[in-house]
Design a protein around this motif. Structure first.
Motif, short mmCIF file in Angstrom:
data_model
loop_
_atom_site.label_atom_id
_atom_site.label_comp_id
_atom_site.label_asym_id
_atom_site.label_seq_id
_atom_site.Cartn_x
_atom_site.Cartn_y
_atom_site.Cartn_z
N ARG A 96 -5.91 4.33 -0.61
CA ARG A 96 -6.21 2.91 -0.46
C ARG A 96 -7.06 2.43 -1.64
O ARG A 96 -7.93 3.16 -2.13
N PRO A 97 -6.82 1.21 -2.11
CA PRO A 97 -7.58 0.70 -3.26
C PRO A 97 -9.01 0.38 -2.87
O PRO A 97 -9.31 0.07 -1.72
N ALA A 98 -9.91 0.46 -3.84
CA ALA A 98 -11.30 0.08 -3.60
C ALA A 98 -11.41 -1.43 -3.45
O ALA A 98 -10.49 -2.17 -3.80
N ALA A 99 -12.53 -1.87 -2.91
CA ALA A 99 -12.74 -3.31 -2.71
C ALA A 99 -12.62 -4.05 -4.04
O ALA A 99 -13.24 -3.68 -5.03
N GLU A 101 -10.07 -4.13 -5.92
CA GLU A 101 -9.07 -3.49 -6.78
C GLU A 101 -7.67 -3.84 -6.31
O GLU A 101 -7.40 -3.87 -5.12
N GLU A 102 -6.77 -4.09 -7.25
CA GLU A 102 -5.39 -4.44 -6.90
C GLU A 102 -4.62 -3.19 -6.51
O GLU A 102 -4.68 -2.17 -7.21
N ALA A 103 -3.89 -3.27 -5.41
CA ALA A 103 -3.14 -2.11 -4.92
C ALA A 103 -1.94 -1.85 -5.82
O ALA A 103 -1.16 -2.77 -6.10
N PRO A 104 -1.75 -0.60 -6.29
CA PRO A 104 -0.58 -0.28 -7.12
C PRO A 104 0.69 -0.25 -6.28
O PRO A 104 0.67 0.18 -5.12
N LEU A 105 1.79 -0.70 -6.85
CA LEU A 105 3.08 -0.67 -6.18
C LEU A 105 4.03 0.25 -6.93
O LEU A 105 3.86 0.47 -8.13
N PRO A 106 5.03 0.81 -6.25
CA PRO A 106 5.97 1.71 -6.92
C PRO A 106 6.65 1.05 -8.12
O PRO A 106 6.99 -0.13 -8.08
N SER A 107 6.87 1.83 -9.18
CA SER A 107 7.45 1.29 -10.41
C SER A 107 8.88 0.79 -10.20
O SER A 107 9.33 -0.11 -10.91
N TRP A 108 9.60 1.36 -9.20
CA TRP A 108 10.99 0.97 -9.00
C TRP A 108 11.13 -0.48 -8.56
O TRP A 108 12.21 -1.06 -8.65
N MET A 109 10.06 -1.09 -8.08
CA MET A 109 10.15 -2.47 -7.63
C MET A 109 10.49 -3.43 -8.77
O MET A 109 11.04 -4.50 -8.55
N GLY A 110 10.18 -3.02 -9.99
CA GLY A 110 10.50 -3.85 -11.13
C GLY A 110 11.98 -3.93 -11.43
O GLY A 110 12.43 -4.82 -12.17
N ALA A 111 12.77 -2.99 -10.86
CA ALA A 111 14.21 -2.97 -11.12
C ALA A 111 15.02 -3.69 -10.05
O ALA A 111 16.25 -3.78 -10.16
N ALA A 200 -1.31 -5.62 -0.55
CA ALA A 200 -2.75 -5.39 -0.59
C ALA A 200 -3.23 -4.45 0.51
O ALA A 200 -4.24 -3.76 0.35
N ASN A 201 -2.52 -4.41 1.63
CA ASN A 201 -2.98 -3.65 2.80
C ASN A 201 -2.09 -2.47 3.16
O ASN A 201 -2.25 -1.87 4.22
N ASN A 202 -1.14 -2.12 2.29
CA ASN A 202 -0.16 -1.08 2.58
C ASN A 202 -0.80 0.24 2.98
O ASN A 202 -0.48 0.82 4.02
N ALA A 203 -1.72 0.74 2.14
CA ALA A 203 -2.30 2.07 2.38
C ALA A 203 -3.09 2.11 3.68
O ALA A 203 -2.98 3.07 4.45
N LEU A 204 -3.87 1.07 3.96
CA LEU A 204 -4.67 1.05 5.19
C LEU A 204 -3.78 0.98 6.43
O LEU A 204 -4.01 1.70 7.42
N ILE A 205 -2.75 0.13 6.38
CA ILE A 205 -1.83 0.01 7.52
C ILE A 205 -1.18 1.35 7.83
O ILE A 205 -1.14 1.81 8.98
N MET A 206 -0.68 2.02 6.79
CA MET A 206 0.03 3.28 7.01
C MET A 206 -0.93 4.38 7.46
O MET A 206 -0.55 5.23 8.27
N ALA A 207 -2.16 4.39 6.95
CA ALA A 207 -3.12 5.43 7.37
C ALA A 207 -3.41 5.34 8.86
O ALA A 207 -3.36 6.34 9.58
N VAL A 208 -3.70 4.13 9.34
CA VAL A 208 -4.00 3.95 10.76
C VAL A 208 -2.78 4.25 11.62
O VAL A 208 -2.85 4.95 12.64
N LEU A 209 -1.63 3.75 11.19
CA LEU A 209 -0.39 3.94 11.94
C LEU A 209 -0.04 5.42 12.06
O LEU A 209 0.25 5.92 13.15
N LEU A 210 -0.06 6.13 10.93
CA LEU A 210 0.32 7.54 10.94
C LEU A 210 -0.69 8.38 11.72
O LEU A 210 -0.32 9.38 12.35
N LEU A 211 -1.95 8.00 11.69
CA LEU A 211 -2.97 8.71 12.47
C LEU A 211 -2.67 8.61 13.96
O LEU A 211 -2.66 9.62 14.68
N VAL A 212 -2.39 7.40 14.43
CA VAL A 212 -2.10 7.20 15.86
C VAL A 212 -0.85 7.96 16.28
O VAL A 212 -0.83 8.66 17.29
#
Length: 225
Positions: A96-99, A101-111, A200-212
């Motif tokens: 997850r990005p720091a406060a 900080e812009e969240a990085p996205l996969p490079s393939w999205m540019g294609a 912006a919230n991808n990593a946090l959403i997936m962390a909580v979801l996968l934990l549950v």
């Protein structure tokens, strides 16, 4: 049948609210070939979920006894899947990005702007049926459906559970595609806003979801042993 369907609903929600595939679908809908690639991605997404889940339903069925009761192998498989989901949760949390900080996205999205129908179809299939996170969730659903099917249940129980899982899991990709097809111009602004929030919230959403989901799958596995 209710118990089988109820058991896979959380897993379907897990697939449905995975941010990256939703972002990919939105980017396709904002691309020059929006209608073609959006529909292609949706079809591939649904097909990937169906194929992956069906494969694990069949695999689970091969480890059940004639009474339909799951043997220890199913419990071990669920424990393994639960542990893997927890590992992915920890990985997402660390990523997850720091406060500020812009969240990085996969490079393939540019294609994505250059995608054609076949490429969008294949990409949707890979994102749902081969992507490790979604594959683990589809595997968990398939094993749960296969382990829950018994000789005393109606013949169509497995098919109904598979359809319910697939429809719910694919819903968050299907809704923006269908909405765009119905009202393209009005949907551009809301879709772009949703894309930015999910990124912006991808990593946090997936962390909580996968934990549950990981904890739930561990519980199911322990219950089978």
């Amino acid at each position: 049948m209710g118990a089988v369907i109820g058991g896979v609903l959380p897993l379907a929600v897990g697939v449905a609210i995975s941010p990256i595939p939703i972002i990919a679908a939105i980017l396709m809908l904002l691309s020059p070939q929006a209608r073609v690639t959006g529909v292609g991605f949706l079809l591939g997404w649904v097909l990937g979920i169906l194929v992956a889940t069906t494969a694990f339903i069949a695999l689970s069925g091969s480890y059940t006894e004639g009474t339909g009761e799951s043997v220890a192998a199913v419990g071990i498989a669920q424990l393994t899947l639960g542990a893997l989901l927890l590992l992915l949760a920890a990985r997402s949390w660390r990523a997850r990005p720091a406060a500020g900080e812009e969240a990085p996205l996969p490079s393939w999205m540019g294609a994505i702007d250059r995608f054609t129908l076949p490429r969008a179809l294949a990409f949707g299939f890979l994102m749902s049926g081969v992507n490790p996170k979604n594959l683990l969730l589809c595997a968990s659903a398939g094993i749960s459906i296969g382990a829950g099917a018994t000789d005393t249940m109606p013949t169509g129980t497995t098919a109904v559970a598979l359809v319910v899982f697939t429809v719910l899991a694919a819903s968050t990709v299907a809704v923006p595609v269908i909405a765009y097809l119905a009202a393209a111009e009005r949907m551009r602004g809301p879709l772009d806003t949703l894309r930015a929030w999910l990124a912006a919230n991808n990593a946090l959403i997936m962390a909580v979801l996968l934990l549950v989901l990981g904890v739930e799958m561990l519980g199911k596995g322990l219950g089978q042993l």
